[in-house]
Design a protein around this motif. Structure first.
Motif, PDB file in Angstrom:
ATOM      1  N   ASN A 104       0.823  -1.217   0.000  1.00 36.39           N
ATOM      2  CA  ASN A 104       0.000   0.000   0.000  1.00 36.39           C
ATOM      3  C   ASN A 104       0.852   1.260   0.000  1.00 36.39           C
ATOM      4  O   ASN A 104       0.509   2.261   0.641  1.00 36.39           O
ATOM      5  CB  ASN A 104      -0.963   0.001   1.205  1.00 36.39           C
ATOM      6  N   GLY A 105       1.954   1.204  -0.700  1.00 36.31           N
ATOM      7  CA  GLY A 105       2.820   2.362  -0.841  1.00 36.31           C
ATOM      8  C   GLY A 105       3.765   2.604   0.314  1.00 36.31           C
ATOM      9  O   GLY A 105       4.653   3.456   0.234  1.00 36.31           O
ATOM     10  N   LYS A 106       3.582   1.870   1.424  1.00 40.64           N
ATOM     11  CA  LYS A 106       4.412   2.042   2.612  1.00 40.64           C
ATOM     12  C   LYS A 106       5.438   0.915   2.701  1.00 40.64           C
ATOM     13  O   LYS A 106       5.224  -0.190   2.211  1.00 40.64           O
ATOM     14  CB  LYS A 106       3.551   2.044   3.868  1.00 40.64           C
ATOM     15  N   ILE A 107       6.567   1.210   3.365  1.00 41.45           N
ATOM     16  CA  ILE A 107       7.630   0.219   3.476  1.00 41.45           C
ATOM     17  C   ILE A 107       7.990  -0.005   4.942  1.00 41.45           C
ATOM     18  O   ILE A 107       8.020   0.940   5.742  1.00 41.45           O
ATOM     19  CB  ILE A 107       8.871   0.671   2.665  1.00 41.45           C
ATOM     20  N   THR A 108       8.204  -1.281   5.291  1.00 47.09           N
ATOM     21  CA  THR A 108       8.563  -1.646   6.657  1.00 47.09           C
ATOM     22  C   THR A 108       9.887  -2.405   6.636  1.00 47.09           C
ATOM     23  O   THR A 108      10.078  -3.307   5.813  1.00 47.09           O
ATOM     24  CB  THR A 108       7.478  -2.545   7.293  1.00 47.09           C
TER      25      THR A 108
END
Length: 219
Positions: free
Chosen positions: A196-200
């Motif tokens: 969803n466009g986010k990075i972890t």
């Protein structure tokens, strides 16, 4: 070092703007190897292209204090009306390196034979990928961008590619996109999951894969 600072990427679609990357921040040091996991369409290849400079972010910046390859096996910058040899010369000029011995290196690695002197419009997709990979091996980059590259060619060529990249260049930095858990575990010390466009970020590769598999189950 390579640093992504608040990188956002939007694409216009019929349904309006779609955010593929949303305020991404990460960095990679010399000799470090990181992996990027994410489902199909999550934006992994888009991130690789932005890091390489082949594509610009909509917002944010990419800082590079070391030389970065184009995505391995990606021939998007090639001039299809030129021969393989002419493209080698062209790319060497772009990167400011001597063409001395580069043609021979690419010829020996890509195994294109007489096709090296043919226009790229006569190449198959596999031949084009081998040429792109061969040129990447001929230019001495500090960081290699790897987007499932070892799938290029037959089993013998894939093994040759692994040896050339991961043994002879094991001291180089690498950013690796792959769906193969064994591949990431073997080569990476830090893993990111993109969703969803986010990075972890994960230091524990197994933990990263647990997160990745949970995402796949939600599809």
């Amino acid at each position: 070092m390579i640093t992504l600072e608040s990188v956002t990427k939007l694409y216009d679609t019929r349904r309006g703007p779609k955010t593929v990357l949303d305020d991404i921040n990460l960095s990679i040091d010399r000799s470090e190897k990181i992996g990027i996991l994410g489902r199909n369409g999550a934006g992994k290849s888009t991130m690789i292209r932005i890091i390489s400079g082949a594509e610009r972010p909509t917002q944010g910046k990419v800082h590079r204090s070391m030389s970065v390859s184009w995505p391995l096996a990606f021939g998007g910058a090639f001039q299809t009306g030129l021969t393989g040899v002419d493209n080698i010369r062209f790319i060497c000029r772009v990167y400011g390196v001597s063409t001395k011995d580069k043609i021979e290196i690419v010829d020996n690695f890509a195994e294109l034979g007489a096709y090296l002197y043919e226009p790229l419009q006569n190449y198959s997709s596999g031949m084009l990928s081998r040429l792109a990979f061969g040129i990447s091996m001929a230019v001495d980059f500090d960081c290699f961008l790897i987007d499932e590259v070892v799938a290029v060619g037959d089993a013998r060529f894939q093994e040759k590619s692994r040896t050339e990249l991961f043994e002879k260049r094991q001291h180089k930095a690498m950013i690796i996109v792959s769906h193969d858990p064994g591949f990431i575990r073997e080569h990476c010390t830090r893993v990111y999951v993109l969703e969803n466009g986010k990075i972890t970020s994960f230091v524990d590769v197994d933990e990263a894969y647990h997160c990745y598999h949970r995402i796949l189950l939600l599809e």
